[in-house]
Design a protein around this motif. Structure first.
Motif, PDB file in Angstrom:
ATOM      1  N   GLN A 112      13.866 -12.496  35.915  1.00  0.00           N
ATOM      2  CA  GLN A 112      15.015 -13.348  35.519  1.00  0.00           C
ATOM      3  C   GLN A 112      16.165 -12.499  35.079  1.00  0.00           C
ATOM      4  OE1 GLN A 112      15.337 -15.722  31.949  1.00  0.00           O
ATOM      5  NE2 GLN A 112      16.882 -16.786  32.775  1.00  0.00           N
ATOM      6  N   ASP A 113      15.747 -11.447  34.417  1.00  0.00           N
ATOM      7  CA  ASP A 113      16.749 -10.478  33.789  1.00  0.00           C
ATOM      8  C   ASP A 113      17.505  -9.719  34.899  1.00  0.00           C
ATOM      9  OD1 ASP A 113      17.966 -10.000  31.341  1.00  0.00           O
ATOM     10  OD2 ASP A 113      17.330  -8.065  31.159  1.00  0.00           O
ATOM     11  N   TYR A 115      17.947 -10.766  37.885  1.00  0.00           N
ATOM     12  CA  TYR A 115      18.878 -11.726  38.865  1.00  0.00           C
ATOM     13  C   TYR A 115      20.160 -11.941  37.802  1.00  0.00           C
ATOM     14  CZ  TYR A 115      15.643 -13.515  42.304  1.00  0.00           C
ATOM     15  OH  TYR A 115      14.820 -13.702  43.120  1.00  0.00           O
ATOM     16  N   ARG A 116      20.017 -11.633  36.530  1.00  0.00           N
ATOM     17  CA  ARG A 116      21.421 -11.697  35.697  1.00  0.00           C
ATOM     18  C   ARG A 116      21.945 -10.529  36.077  1.00  0.00           C
ATOM     19  NH1 ARG A 116      20.343 -10.818  30.930  1.00  0.00           N
ATOM     20  NH2 ARG A 116      22.150 -12.082  30.043  1.00  0.00           N
ATOM     21  N   TYR A 117      21.376  -9.423  36.133  1.00  0.00           N
ATOM     22  CA  TYR A 117      22.316  -8.201  36.415  1.00  0.00           C
ATOM     23  C   TYR A 117      22.592  -8.278  37.575  1.00  0.00           C
ATOM     24  CZ  TYR A 117      21.398  -5.669  31.779  1.00  0.00           C
ATOM     25  OH  TYR A 117      21.399  -5.468  30.737  1.00  0.00           O
ATOM     26  N   VAL A 118      22.131  -8.740  38.714  1.00  0.00           N
ATOM     27  CA  VAL A 118      22.649  -8.664  40.104  1.00  0.00           C
ATOM     28  C   VAL A 118      24.111  -9.690  39.840  1.00  0.00           C
ATOM     29  CG1 VAL A 118      22.441  -9.763  42.326  1.00  0.00           C
ATOM     30  CG2 VAL A 118      20.760  -8.363  41.258  1.00  0.00           C
ATOM     31  N   LEU A 119      23.944 -10.735  39.343  1.00  0.00           N
ATOM     32  CA  LEU A 119      25.083 -11.317  38.948  1.00  0.00           C
ATOM     33  C   LEU A 119      26.319 -10.684  38.184  1.00  0.00           C
ATOM     34  CD1 LEU A 119      23.473 -14.699  38.065  1.00  0.00           C
ATOM     35  CD2 LEU A 119      24.698 -14.393  40.332  1.00  0.00           C
ATOM     36  N   PHE A 120      26.009  -9.799  37.288  1.00  0.00           N
ATOM     37  CA  PHE A 120      26.857  -9.199  36.578  1.00  0.00           C
ATOM     38  C   PHE A 120      27.558  -8.390  37.578  1.00  0.00           C
ATOM     39  CE2 PHE A 120      24.405 -10.023  32.435  1.00  0.00           C
ATOM     40  CZ  PHE A 120      25.181 -10.840  32.335  1.00  0.00           C
ATOM     41  N   ALA A 121      26.624  -7.486  38.270  1.00  0.00           N
ATOM     42  CA  ALA A 121      27.473  -6.563  39.131  1.00  0.00           C
ATOM     43  C   ALA A 121      28.358  -7.276  40.263  1.00  0.00           C
ATOM     44  CB  ALA A 121      26.083  -5.810  39.951  1.00  0.00           C
ATOM     45  N   GLN A 122      28.039  -8.499  40.664  1.00  0.00           N
ATOM     46  CA  GLN A 122      28.885  -9.339  41.641  1.00  0.00           C
ATOM     47  C   GLN A 122      29.950  -9.888  40.898  1.00  0.00           C
ATOM     48  OE1 GLN A 122      26.054 -12.119  43.042  1.00  0.00           O
ATOM     49  NE2 GLN A 122      25.604 -10.873  44.932  1.00  0.00           N
ATOM     50  N   ARG A 124      29.952 -12.081  38.644  1.00  0.00           N
ATOM     51  CA  ARG A 124      29.703 -13.602  38.589  1.00  0.00           C
ATOM     52  C   ARG A 124      29.231 -13.970  37.016  1.00  0.00           C
ATOM     53  NH1 ARG A 124      26.223 -15.190  43.709  1.00  0.00           N
ATOM     54  NH2 ARG A 124      26.609 -17.174  42.792  1.00  0.00           N
ATOM     55  N   GLN A 125      30.053 -13.718  35.956  1.00  0.00           N
ATOM     56  CA  GLN A 125      29.537 -13.792  34.725  1.00  0.00           C
ATOM     57  C   GLN A 125      29.143 -15.233  34.465  1.00  0.00           C
ATOM     58  OE1 GLN A 125      31.748 -11.750  35.506  1.00  0.00           O
ATOM     59  NE2 GLN A 125      31.130  -9.645  34.642  1.00  0.00           N
ATOM     60  N   LEU A 126      29.810 -16.280  34.818  1.00  0.00           N
ATOM     61  CA  LEU A 126      29.840 -17.741  34.709  1.00  0.00           C
ATOM     62  C   LEU A 126      28.384 -18.161  35.532  1.00  0.00           C
ATOM     63  CD1 LEU A 126      30.744 -20.452  33.749  1.00  0.00           C
ATOM     64  CD2 LEU A 126      31.961 -20.555  35.862  1.00  0.00           C
ATOM     65  N   SER A 127      28.252 -17.603  36.734  1.00  0.00           N
ATOM     66  CA  SER A 127      26.834 -17.985  37.204  1.00  0.00           C
ATOM     67  C   SER A 127      25.728 -17.498  36.376  1.00  0.00           C
ATOM     68  CB  SER A 127      26.874 -17.343  38.759  1.00  0.00           C
ATOM     69  OG  SER A 127      27.827 -17.794  39.428  1.00  0.00           O
ATOM     70  N   ALA A 128      25.834 -16.248  35.789  1.00  0.00           N
ATOM     71  CA  ALA A 128      24.609 -15.769  34.810  1.00  0.00           C
ATOM     72  C   ALA A 128      24.726 -16.797  33.665  1.00  0.00           C
ATOM     73  CB  ALA A 128      25.155 -14.309  34.503  1.00  0.00           C
ATOM     74  N   GLY A 129      25.901 -17.213  33.211  1.00  0.00           N
ATOM     75  CA  GLY A 129      25.647 -18.052  31.923  1.00  0.00           C
ATOM     76  C   GLY A 129      24.944 -19.476  32.371  1.00  0.00           C
ATOM     77  N   VAL A 130      25.188 -19.946  33.621  1.00  0.00           N
ATOM     78  CA  VAL A 130      24.563 -21.117  34.230  1.00  0.00           C
ATOM     79  C   VAL A 130      23.078 -20.796  34.321  1.00  0.00           C
ATOM     80  CG1 VAL A 130      24.164 -22.401  36.255  1.00  0.00           C
ATOM     81  CG2 VAL A 130      26.547 -21.839  35.562  1.00  0.00           C
ATOM     82  N   ASN A 131      22.732 -19.517  34.749  1.00  0.00           N
ATOM     83  CA  ASN A 131      21.198 -19.317  35.035  1.00  0.00           C
ATOM     84  C   ASN A 131      20.720 -19.327  33.368  1.00  0.00           C
ATOM     85  OD1 ASN A 131      19.027 -17.059  34.909  1.00  0.00           O
ATOM     86  ND2 ASN A 131      19.655 -17.165  37.040  1.00  0.00           N
ATOM     87  N   ASP A 132      21.202 -18.603  32.658  1.00  0.00           N
ATOM     88  CA  ASP A 132      20.626 -18.610  31.193  1.00  0.00           C
ATOM     89  C   ASP A 132      20.534 -20.051  30.642  1.00  0.00           C
ATOM     90  OD1 ASP A 132      19.690 -16.004  30.609  1.00  0.00           O
ATOM     91  OD2 ASP A 132      21.534 -15.318  30.011  1.00  0.00           O
ATOM     92  N   VAL A 171      16.663 -20.302  39.899  1.00  0.00           N
ATOM     93  CA  VAL A 171      18.150 -20.725  40.075  1.00  0.00           C
ATOM     94  C   VAL A 171      18.822 -19.127  40.449  1.00  0.00           C
ATOM     95  CG1 VAL A 171      20.121 -21.135  38.751  1.00  0.00           C
ATOM     96  CG2 VAL A 171      18.014 -22.295  38.331  1.00  0.00           C
ATOM     97  N   GLY A 172      18.230 -18.374  40.004  1.00  0.00           N
ATOM     98  CA  GLY A 172      18.600 -16.729  40.365  1.00  0.00           C
ATOM     99  C   GLY A 172      18.476 -16.533  41.828  1.00  0.00           C
ATOM    100  N   PHE A 173      17.517 -17.151  42.357  1.00  0.00           N
ATOM    101  CA  PHE A 173      17.368 -16.946  43.778  1.00  0.00           C
ATOM    102  C   PHE A 173      18.223 -17.681  44.665  1.00  0.00           C
ATOM    103  CE2 PHE A 173      15.202 -18.332  47.816  1.00  0.00           C
ATOM    104  CZ  PHE A 173      15.134 -17.363  48.507  1.00  0.00           C
ATOM    105  N   ALA A 174      18.438 -18.926  44.290  1.00  0.00           N
ATOM    106  CA  ALA A 174      19.413 -20.034  44.744  1.00  0.00           C
ATOM    107  C   ALA A 174      20.823 -19.323  44.663  1.00  0.00           C
ATOM    108  CB  ALA A 174      19.313 -21.294  44.103  1.00  0.00           C
ATOM    109  N   GLN A 175      21.015 -18.633  43.448  1.00  0.00           N
ATOM    110  CA  GLN A 175      22.404 -17.975  43.427  1.00  0.00           C
ATOM    111  C   GLN A 175      22.892 -16.643  44.285  1.00  0.00           C
ATOM    112  OE1 GLN A 175      22.071 -17.738  39.110  1.00  0.00           O
ATOM    113  NE2 GLN A 175      23.751 -19.171  38.892  1.00  0.00           N
TER     114      GLN A 175
END
Length: 283
Positions: A112-113, A115-122, A124-132, A171-175
């Motif tokens: 899961q972590d 996926y969060r870092y991929v979102l950060f790299a993109q 997409r901090q808000l999407s990382a927040g949704v994931n958490d 959720v990370g996979f869907a994102q």
């Protein structure tokens, strides 16, 4: 901010339930296993995910590179899970169920972590927040269900954390549509170990002294990137060569001098190589 708030609230909820439900002996077991899992998470971030985040600035395909980094996380989690199972088999009986639960849960925590870092790299901090936030809600629902069913063991609490992380993986996979690539794990570690191992070492040192200058910022540790590769350090975070000033060392030196007088001998920035090379002296 949303991702940090949700993650912190998830951790608080699990720990609060442990304090409410467990006796002192069981709480001690839970606290130790939980702390070891948190340490494993922090070490994996430094070894795998922070190098991914640093070098993502030069990566055209963030998702593919993230899949390789996630594969390295899967490889690390497999090693740690095997160690946890071995410890459960040879260790005290009171730790057995908790260590076995940790072996099952830890891979979901690390993936899961990633996926969060991929979102950060993109960006997409808000999407990382949704994931958490999804992970928080699932863990909270699991804890409520455990409370109703009166299942109050340490393994159940770790399982509630794992369910939240599993939901975060889905959720990370869907994102991102990122698929972890475990077969690339060893190659990733070889290619990026020049940055990952120093970061992991510096993180261990900071953890050991109780100091973590960057908090939970996803760019944590960038100031320790090797100077031989300055192009790997983005504009956000430390510049590596002037990190003392950037974390406010000069301010604390001024406070020390004010309290102890001009002869204070414990200041860090004054007369350092950083001070001599980069900052002008009054004439």
């Amino acid at each position: 901010m949303l991702d940090q708030a949700a993650s912190s609230l998830q951790n608080f909820t699990i720990l609060f339930a442990g304090m409410r439900w467990l006796d002192l002996d069981a709480l001690g077991v839970f606290a130790l296993v939980y702390a070891l899992m948190t340490l494993a998470l922090t070490a994996t971030r430094s070894l795998v995910l922070e190098p991914y985040l640093v070098r993502s600035t030069a990566t055209p395909d963030l998702v593919r590179a993230g899949g390789r980094a996630a594969g390295a996380c899967a490889l690390v989690s497999a090693v740690l899970a095997a160690a946890s199972v071995l410890a459960a088999l040879v260790g005290p009986d009171s730790f057995r169920s908790s260590l076995l639960a940790a072996a099952v849960v830890l891979p979901f925590v690390l993936i899961q972590d990633s996926y969060r870092y991929v979102l950060f790299a993109q960006g997409r901090q808000l999407s990382a927040g949704v994931n958490d936030s999804v992970g928080l809600l699932v863990s909270l629902a699991a804890i409520i269900g455990l409370g109703v069913a009166r299942h109050h063991g340490t393994a159940y609490l770790l399982g509630a954390w794992g369910l939240g992380c599993l939901a975060g993986v889905a959720v990370g996979f869907a994102q991102t549509r990122m698929v972890p690539a475990p077969r690339s794990g060893r190659q990733w570690l070889r290619e990026h170990g020049d940055l990952g191992w120093p970061l992991a070492g510096s993180t261990a040192a900071q953890q050991g002294t109780g100091r973590r200058p960057h908090g939970r910022d996803p760019w944590a540790g960038l100031g320790f990137a090797p100077l031989a590769q300055p192009d790997l350090v983005p504009s956000k975070g430390f510049t590596a060569i002037k990190h003392q000033r950037e974390v406010g060392t000069g301010y604390f030196d001024a406070v020390t001098t004010t309290v102890q007088g001009a002869q204070a001998s414990t200041t860090a920035l004054a007369h350092s190589t950083e001070d001599e090379q980069f900052f002008e002296k009054p004439k």
